[in-house]
Design an enzyme around this catalytic site. Sequence first.
Site, PDB file in Angstrom:
ATOM      1  CD  GLU A 208       2.701   6.604  -7.103  1.00  0.00           C
ATOM      2  OE1 GLU A 208       3.614   7.229  -7.683  1.00  0.00           O
ATOM      3  OE2 GLU A 208       2.888   5.886  -6.108  1.00  0.00           O
TER       4      GLU A 208
ATOM      5  CG  ASP B 233       4.091   9.036  -9.798  1.00  0.00           C
ATOM      6  OD1 ASP B 233       4.960   8.917  -8.917  1.00  0.00           O
ATOM      7  OD2 ASP B 233       3.293   8.132 -10.098  1.00  0.00           O
TER       8      ASP B 233
ATOM      9  CB  SER C  84       6.005   5.441  -5.822  1.00  0.00           C
ATOM     10  OG  SER C  84       5.813   5.976  -4.542  1.00  0.00           O
TER      11      SER C  84
END
Length: 634
Positions: free
Chosen positions: A299, A303, A549
């Site tokens: 993640e 990001d 995400s």
Amino acid sequence: MLLSQLFLAGLATFASAARAPVTRVLHESRRSLPAGWSVVRRAELDTILPLNIGLVQSNLDNLDAYLMDVAHPESPNYSKHWTAPEVANAFRPSAESIDAVRTWLADDGWISAERIVLSKSGGWVMVNVTVEEAEHLLGTEYYVYEHAEDGRQHLACQGGYHLPEHVSKHVDLVTPTLHFDVKIRRHGSADSSVTKQLGSVGFGASPKMGGPVHTIFTDLEHCDEVITLACLRTLYDFVYTPFAPGRNTIGVVEYTPQSHIPSDFDVFFGNYSKGQIGERPKLVSIDGGSLVPGGDIGESSLDLQYVMGLVGKKQEVLLYQVGDAVLSGSFNNLLDALDGSYCTFKGGDDPIADSFYPDNSPGGYKGPEDCGDKKTAFVISTSYGYQEADLTPAYMQRQCTEYGKLSLTGMTFVYSSGDSGVAGFGNLCLNDEGEQIPGTSGTSFNPTFPGGCPYVTSVGATQVVPGNKVTDRESAVFQRFPSGGGFSNVFPRADFQKGAVTNYLGKFPPGYAQDIFNDSGRAYPDVSANGLNYSVAADGVLRLISGTSASAPTVASILSAINDARLAIGKRPIGWVNPALYSSKFEGAFHDIINGTNPGCGTQGFAARPGWDPVTGLGTLNFAALLPRFLVLP
């Protein structure tokens, strides 16, 4: 002697009458337990509870009006945001509320004044009580609950709790009561499997990691297979060089042990943005947050690589790393660090759902909990979430209000909408009792939080259809996962979206029974962006990662560029962006998505249709069309 006995008996009768039980009203209740929890025994009456009473904030009924005054594009006060002290003073609980709770504790609970503590923000009243005292005060019973997954135990009251009617209007919520040790999850989860425990507030789930990228594509011919920075710039007409990076700010939130390997940035930039080799995000450690060796790197890598790559070399990117490796953190721990007026005494907002520091566990963070001491960013992107059914309405409403208060200062909160369609994590849906059960049995849709909060911008996912060109219209994502979307069961439909949602429900009625979803609730997502097969450097290898995400940081980057352009010409940031996006001034500023659905709970979910829909929102952002419209606003 007889007279003395009669006198004493009279005193006892008078005292009993003076302290007669007060009439209470149900203040907060829970229809069912969060998934996995079951009762095991009554709580011991002498157990000590740190009772925290959250006071009602002043002027909350004016919050929408205050926000619309600075966020609606037709307002003469557009972008004239408030200062943090102005916000704190406007919403500070009243002296009347403080006195009402103190008097109740002293009179009904017989709590001595020296035991009662008021938080430094004036927002919470705290007192240590026994379970027996808490049950008397709240008209409830406490039990010990156990989680089937790992056997951890938790103490909470059963069903609901009560307050005197004259006190209830002064109180938001009381903890610990109904709030459980639930799971905060990233929205890039491939399934419901758990890889690492984040402590008392949640777990990190394994990302939708695909295989390695065998061929490095630098052209636009393969965006239906692999998404790169170049694909995103073409999809959303996003070509921009920052002019005011020193004044602009953007932040990305990660929760320990979500982490990354710094050298992976050079692998990523070496392939897709060579001028940024050597760049790193600026770490903003919250409650001991740090890069954890061996942490889940999917993640954070996704990001940060894409936000940094999209906003460009000149723009600093803040990494809000929340929580130590033992307890981790929650959304409220983040908000505490950004807004001192939100903190309770010693920090934190719920001793059950939020972590408390110092952490005396081996390896825990021994410093004080961060409280309003961290730099805020104009845009903050988060790819984690709960199900509404995990939490209580009072807890969600209080947190949602905080997003609104911070938005008054010019901040924009971007959240991913979830990767389970209309179902919840692990394909959990709701039954008639509101319980989360497998979608094969549950039929009602299971909305996410905080996507249903009107003060955040919720982002769904799209994809390039296999075989199509990057210039062709995208579809709602249908490979690997369905995009989260639907209607909140807690928050009512927001005024700014009433026209768009009414249009969808009128022209394209889903055809479900009324108990399947709450058609009067806040509808989400607001917008969408590609969320399939991003090429991400993880542990030295380029891999494909998917999920909303990925969509959220893409949208956050585009909004940040709009802020930069406004700042460069002497204007203010856009702040709470939802009213503008839904307004007539921005009609046609999106790539409308009209294909695809978001299935779950034994249904096809909702369908993407012309205009706003509960799959892709208003559509994907068209930067070239959005920018001039925002630039002409005050």
